[in-house]
Design a protein around this motif. Structure first.
Motif, short mmCIF file in Angstrom:
data_model
loop_
_atom_site.label_atom_id
_atom_site.label_comp_id
_atom_site.label_asym_id
_atom_site.label_seq_id
_atom_site.Cartn_x
_atom_site.Cartn_y
_atom_site.Cartn_z
N ALA A 59 0.84 -1.21 0.00
CA ALA A 59 0.00 0.00 0.00
C ALA A 59 0.87 1.25 0.00
CB ALA A 59 -0.92 -0.02 1.22
N ALA A 60 1.94 1.23 0.76
CA ALA A 60 2.83 2.39 0.83
C ALA A 60 3.65 2.55 -0.46
CB ALA A 60 3.76 2.26 2.04
N ASP A 61 3.89 1.44 -1.17
CA ASP A 61 4.72 1.46 -2.38
C ASP A 61 3.91 1.59 -3.66
OD1 ASP A 61 6.92 1.12 -0.82
OD2 ASP A 61 7.26 -0.98 -1.33
N VAL A 62 2.64 1.94 -3.54
CA VAL A 62 1.76 1.89 -4.71
C VAL A 62 2.25 2.75 -5.86
CG1 VAL A 62 0.23 3.71 -3.81
CG2 VAL A 62 -0.64 2.03 -5.45
N GLN A 63 2.79 3.95 -5.58
CA GLN A 63 3.25 4.82 -6.66
C GLN A 63 4.43 4.20 -7.39
OE1 GLN A 63 1.52 7.55 -7.60
NE2 GLN A 63 2.88 7.50 -9.38
N HIS A 64 5.36 3.63 -6.63
CA HIS A 64 6.52 2.97 -7.25
C HIS A 64 6.06 1.77 -8.08
CE1 HIS A 64 9.71 -0.13 -7.28
NE2 HIS A 64 10.51 0.89 -7.50
N ASP A 65 5.13 0.98 -7.54
CA ASP A 65 4.67 -0.21 -8.25
C ASP A 65 3.89 0.15 -9.52
OD1 ASP A 65 5.85 -1.84 -6.39
OD2 ASP A 65 4.03 -2.27 -5.28
N ALA A 116 8.08 -0.37 14.39
CA ALA A 116 9.16 -0.70 13.45
C ALA A 116 8.60 -1.17 12.11
CB ALA A 116 10.06 -1.78 14.06
N ILE A 117 7.55 -1.97 12.15
CA ILE A 117 6.92 -2.45 10.91
C ILE A 117 6.37 -1.28 10.11
CG2 ILE A 117 5.00 -3.79 9.96
CD1 ILE A 117 5.36 -5.72 12.34
N LEU A 118 5.64 -0.40 10.79
CA LEU A 118 5.05 0.76 10.11
C LEU A 118 6.14 1.68 9.56
CD1 LEU A 118 2.11 1.61 12.54
CD2 LEU A 118 1.92 0.72 10.20
N PHE A 119 7.19 1.91 10.35
CA PHE A 119 8.27 2.79 9.91
C PHE A 119 8.94 2.22 8.66
CE2 PHE A 119 12.55 4.47 9.76
CZ PHE A 119 12.39 5.80 10.12
N TYR A 120 9.19 0.92 8.67
CA TYR A 120 9.82 0.30 7.51
C TYR A 120 8.93 0.42 6.28
CZ TYR A 120 11.84 -3.00 4.28
OH TYR A 120 12.38 -3.55 3.15
N ASP A 121 7.65 0.14 6.44
CA ASP A 121 6.73 0.20 5.30
C ASP A 121 6.72 1.59 4.67
OD1 ASP A 121 6.00 -2.43 5.53
OD2 ASP A 121 4.21 -2.05 6.72
N LEU A 122 6.78 2.61 5.51
CA LEU A 122 6.66 3.98 5.01
C LEU A 122 7.96 4.56 4.47
CD1 LEU A 122 4.37 5.45 7.82
CD2 LEU A 122 3.68 4.84 5.49
N TYR A 123 9.09 4.10 4.97
CA TYR A 123 10.35 4.78 4.64
C TYR A 123 11.41 3.89 4.00
CZ TYR A 123 8.42 8.52 7.48
OH TYR A 123 7.60 9.50 7.98
N HIS A 124 11.10 2.62 3.68
CA HIS A 124 12.15 1.77 3.16
C HIS A 124 12.59 2.16 1.75
CE1 HIS A 124 8.67 -0.18 1.31
NE2 HIS A 124 9.48 -0.75 0.47
N LYS A 125 11.74 2.83 0.99
CA LYS A 125 12.13 3.24 -0.36
C LYS A 125 13.06 4.46 -0.33
CE LYS A 125 10.02 0.23 -3.02
NZ LYS A 125 10.82 -0.78 -3.74
N TRP A 127 14.81 5.75 2.20
CA TRP A 127 15.92 5.74 3.16
C TRP A 127 16.64 4.39 3.13
CZ3 TRP A 127 15.96 4.12 8.79
CH2 TRP A 127 17.17 4.51 9.39
N PRO A 128 17.90 4.35 2.64
CA PRO A 128 18.64 3.09 2.57
C PRO A 128 18.85 2.44 3.93
CG PRO A 128 19.70 4.80 1.24
CD PRO A 128 18.63 5.47 2.04
N GLY A 129 18.92 3.25 4.98
CA GLY A 129 19.14 2.71 6.31
C GLY A 129 17.98 1.89 6.84
N ALA A 130 16.88 1.85 6.10
CA ALA A 130 15.71 1.09 6.54
C ALA A 130 15.98 -0.41 6.61
CB ALA A 130 14.52 1.36 5.61
N VAL A 131 17.08 -0.86 5.99
CA VAL A 131 17.41 -2.29 6.08
C VAL A 131 17.62 -2.69 7.54
CG1 VAL A 131 18.41 -2.41 3.77
CG2 VAL A 131 19.88 -1.85 5.72
N TRP A 132 18.13 -1.77 8.35
CA TRP A 132 18.34 -2.05 9.76
C TRP A 132 17.02 -2.14 10.50
CZ3 TRP A 132 23.03 -3.58 11.19
CH2 TRP A 132 24.10 -3.25 10.36
N VAL A 133 16.04 -1.37 10.05
CA VAL A 133 14.72 -1.44 10.66
C VAL A 133 14.07 -2.79 10.33
CG1 VAL A 133 12.45 -0.33 10.85
CG2 VAL A 133 14.49 1.06 10.46
N MET A 134 14.29 -3.27 9.10
CA MET A 134 13.76 -4.58 8.74
C MET A 134 14.35 -5.66 9.65
SD MET A 134 14.15 -6.76 5.20
CE MET A 134 12.87 -5.98 4.25
#
Length: 322
Positions: A59-65, A116-125, A127-134
């Motif tokens: 849902a958060a990645d819809v524009q990219h997809d 953490a799940i919500l933060f990753y969903d919203l910012y993983h595209k 922010w490269p550092g989101a891998v640590w949140v995953m």
């Protein structure tokens, strides 16, 4: 109608949540048999949090997809964006409430996992550092399950949970066996390494050798930690005294894991579709990471976890893992 939702949820990875929760439960001292009702609630809570998080990810990645992956369920129109947000958030809230109401798990850890799940969903595209949140999501899931065992054990021992100057929750976490924290962090490191290696190979760009070495080192971290626990805890005197080779039993699990990671990283170098296959192998390998953790408690269950990995690979042929 059901298949698009299963694709959104990356349902082929769901059993790794079950192995995570079960491994943490056992490492914390929980009983495997008879099955405790709380373990069932933890499995359900973890499943809902994972599934809801995966749906919200799309849902958060819809524009990219819509630009890059038009075949995904939301851009293709198989699932509406509003429905994805509603179902995803509903599952997340349900998972959190189940963990809070029906288990003894640490409330702050449950809350941190949801954030953490919500933060990753919203910012993983962006922010490269989101891998640590995953990676943190898996660590928190592991520790959530482990924390639920502590009040049960203390209650059975009729021990009052109290540490002067510390809140009740912190006192409970202080009683959690170090193995839970160590294996939880090891699992998180594996997830971070998996994501970093996959991103490096997918981009095909020149990567700093030290960065590539660090990422691959994280992938092998579970084997190193398992090797340390095995070598330091095995009763080696059984071999010369009784010709009992039981202390060598954990070695095949470690070798299987190393071979799996080695094969997947070599496969990635081919590029193209091979990267997806390699990532699928490494995702299925999460169950093997849990086998390395649980072999300290039950070798038979560790065998079951290892056998889960090839079954997950078969499932990935029906529902993609990524």
């Amino acid at each position: 109608m059901l298949r698009p939702w299963l694709e959104l949820a990356r349902i082929s990875n769901l059993p790794t949540v079950w192995t995570n929760v079960t491994a943490a439960w056992l490492l914390a001292g929980g009983a495997w048999l008879p099955v405790n009702a709380q373990l069932g609630w933890l499995l359900l809570a973890g499943s809902l949090l994972y599934t809801g998080g995966m749906i919200l990810n799309d849902a958060a990645d819809v524009q990219h997809d819509r630009e890059q992956r038009k075949e995904r369920p939301i851009p293709s129109g198989k699932v509406s964006l509003a429905a994805a947000w509603t179902v995803g958030l509903g599952m997340m809230l349900s998972g959190g409430l189940i963990g809070f109401l029906f288990t003894s798990a640490s409330v702050p850890i449950i809350g941190a996992l949801m954030l953490a799940i919500l933060f990753y969903d919203l910012y993983h595209k962006p922010w490269p550092g989101a891998v640590w949140v995953m990676g943190a999501c898996r660590v928190l899931l592991f520790c959530m399950a482990g924390s639920a065992v502590i009040p049960l054990l203390l209650d059975a021992q009729r021990t009052v949970l109290a540490c002067p100057g510390y809140p009740q929750t912190l006192a409970m976490l202080a009683h959690m066996p170090p193995g839970v924290w160590i294996m939880g962090l090891t699992l998180g490191s594996y997830i971070v390494g998996l994501t970093m290696v996959a991103r490096m190979e997918a981009r095909g760009a020149v990567t700093i050798p030290l960065r590539a070495l660090f990422a691959k080192g994280l992938l092998y971290a579970p084997a190193l930690v398992a090797l340390y626990f095995w070598l330091s805890r095995a009763n080696w005197r059984l071999i010369p005294l009784l010709a009992d080779f039981t202390p060598l039993a954990p070695l095949p699990f470690i070798l299987i894991f190393i071979a799996m990671v080695f094969h997947a990283t070599r496969l990635m170098r081919r590029g193209g579709p091979a990267i997806g296959r390699a990532v699928g192998i490494l995702l299925a390998g999460i169950a093997v990471v849990d086998a390395l953790a649980v072999m300290q408690v039950s070798l038979s269950l560790a065998c079951g976890f290892v056998l889960t990995a090839p079954l997950l690979r078969l499932w990935q042929r029906w529902i993609a893992a990524t």
